[in-house]
Structures are given as C-alpha cells and as structure tokens.
Design an enzyme around this catalytic site. Sequence first.
Site, PDB file in Angstrom:
ATOM      1  N   ARG A  70      -4.472  -3.463 -16.351  1.00 23.69           N
ATOM      2  CA  ARG A  70      -3.892  -3.030 -15.078  1.00 23.69           C
ATOM      3  C   ARG A  70      -2.371  -2.982 -15.176  1.00 23.69           C
ATOM      4  NH1 ARG A  70      -6.103  -6.849 -10.693  1.00 23.69           N
ATOM      5  NH2 ARG A  70      -4.977  -5.512  -9.241  1.00 23.69           N
ATOM      6  N   HIS A 120      -0.984 -11.377  -1.752  1.00 19.24           N
ATOM      7  CA  HIS A 120      -1.838 -11.783  -2.880  1.00 19.24           C
ATOM      8  C   HIS A 120      -1.065 -11.943  -4.168  1.00 19.24           C
ATOM      9  CE1 HIS A 120      -5.239  -9.686  -0.430  1.00 19.24           C
ATOM     10  NE2 HIS A 120      -4.988 -10.906  -0.001  1.00 19.24           N
ATOM     11  N   ALA A 232      -2.370   8.532   2.832  1.00 22.04           N
ATOM     12  CA  ALA A 232      -1.086   7.917   3.194  1.00 22.04           C
ATOM     13  C   ALA A 232       0.094   8.759   2.715  1.00 22.04           C
ATOM     14  CB  ALA A 232      -1.009   6.530   2.570  1.00 22.04           C
TER      15      ALA A 232
END
Length: 242
Positions: A70, A120, A232
């Site tokens: 990631r 987070h 968005a």
Amino acid sequence: MTAEFEQVRERLAAARRVAVLTGAGVSAESGVPTFRGPDGLWRGFRAEELATPEAFAADPKRVWEWYDWRRGLIAACRPNPAHEALAALERRAGGGLTLVTQNVDGLHARAGSGDPVELHGNIWRVRCTACGRLAEDRRVPIPILPRCGACGGLLRPHIVWFGESLEAAVLERAVGAFESAEAALIVGTSGVVHPAASLAGLAKRAGAFVVEVNPEPTPYGGRVDVTLEGKAGEVLPRLVAA
Ligand code: BV8
Ligand code: ZN
C-alpha cells in the site's frame, strides 16, 4: 445546478464552523483502492483480516507486506480535485473548518489541508512495539520486518487497527468539531466503521446541516439533510467553486 446543490453551497458558505469527514472514497480518484469496493482485497485478504493486532502478532511479515504494497502504491498517487477542493474550502473558512479523515494515506496534507485529524493514523508513521518510539518512515520498499533505530525492537505501522482504540485526544478533537459544526460534509465513506461512523449523527443532533457526497447509497442516507450523488472529485470542486 440543482436547487439542492445551490442550497448546499449557500449553507456551506454561511456556516461559521464546518466539519468534514472523509473516507477511502475521497482518495479513490487518486488511484488508492477503497476497502469495501471491488479492489478491496489483497492476496484474497480483507482489511478486517490484516489490520488487527492479532494478525500482526500471528504473522507480522504478511501484515508488513500488505502495508509495504500500500505504501508503494500510495507513494505513486497524487491528491485529486476532491482533496484540493477541501483544502480550498479550509482556506476560505479561515480557521472555521476541521477536516477529519479515516484515511491513512496522507493525501489531505499533501493537498494543503493544514492539520487534518487522522482518526486511524498515518501509513507513513511507524511506532516501535518495544520502546514506543514514533517516527516518520517513508522508505519504499521498507525492509520487511523493520527494526527500531533506537532499541532494535520490531516496528509497526502507527495505524489504528480493528479492535484498537483511537487516540483519545484525536477522537475528542473530531467529536468537538462535529458537535459544534453548523454544517457537516460526509465524503466517500461507507459508514461501516465505528466510531467514525457516529460523527455525522452527532452533528445532526447538534442541529447542523449535514450533507453526504457519495456515488452510492450508504447507511447515512436517511439521516442527512442532502445526499449529493456523485464522485468527490467532480462534486466538491463544483461545491467550492467561487
Ligand atoms: C474500536 C486502518 C474498540 C487500517 C481502519 C460492530 C458494530 C459496531 C462496531 C464494531 C462492530 N464490530 C467491531 C466493531 C468495532 C470496529 C468496527 O467498526 N468494525 C466494523 C468493520 C464493523 N471498530 C474498531 O475496531 C475501531 N476501534 O472500536 O475500538 C474499543 C472500544 C473501546 C475501548 C477499547 C476498544 C477501530 C476502527 C479503525 C480500523 N482501522 N483503518 C488501515 O487503513 O490500514 S478502518 C478502515 O475502514 C479505513 O480506515 C477506512 O477508512 C475505514 C472505513 O472505510 P471507508 O473509508 O468508509 O472506505 P470503504 O471502502 O468502506 O468505503 C468507500 C466509500 O467511498 C464507499 O461508500 C464508496 O461508495 C465511496 N466511493 C467510491 N468512490 C468514490 C466514493 N465516494 C466519493 N467519490 C468517489 N470517487
Ligand atoms: Zn524501540
């Protein structure tokens, strides 16, 4: 420009305090895979199976391989018009806007958001499991099983995993922003993960005008004032355009 859209623009412009919550959907157009979408798996694993202290204890190598993958992917991504529109809205709000994100990709800060509340954590920060030392670590790739520079202990991502509590000060800042907001924007989140998913309800109960931006219906549906269906990266720039 629908009447609803105009209403949202007016309410956003009139609000002295605005709270924004973003999820993985705000980074989707930057190429960062969302969690529960079609690209939400890695080697057949779901985030809920990898982002846990148990998974890390059982197989730290596999968890670090997922994060390294990631990190490599996110390092190649750039903020998209949604991140940029939110940074512009923040500048225009002159201190009246608090941006809260569930994302760990750091793209809001790269787009110019001043001090995003990262519920987070952040994928570019690591924490030593032995001495607790926090550090920024942008190595791509990162050595799999990275060690603490101070004590040699095993490092972990400084990220809140499932079953772990959010940092109290971080959560308090987010709750404070949504309880005192006159307008709230919920962008690109499936509303599944708690406690982030409860922030919109706090704003609603405090009398805020709550708007959701998402191409899909979500559990927020019935509890927001307006749902702007769309991406968005398309909706936010139009909302924020001078
Ligand atoms: C805690 C870090 C306990 C990992 C993450 C049952 C009921 C209620 C709660 C629970 C429950 N069972 C367990 C829990 C608790 C659990 C939880 O909520 N589980 C869920 C799965 C049910 N929560 C926790 O464990 C939290 N801690 O509760 O502590 C406790 C309490 C007291 C005392 C001690 C302990 C910790 C949660 C944090 C977990 N960590 N991330 C990492 O990233 O590596 S959560 C993870 O999911 C990400 O942070 C992500 O942001 C988050 C939420 O996902 P979304 O952002 O919403 O992303 P998703 O893919 O789901 O949706 C994307 C959306 O975007 C979609 O709606 C899509 O339509 C939309 N979209 C797509 N494209 C676009 C778009 N929108 C706009 N534009 C586009 N272009
Ligand atoms: Zn250490």
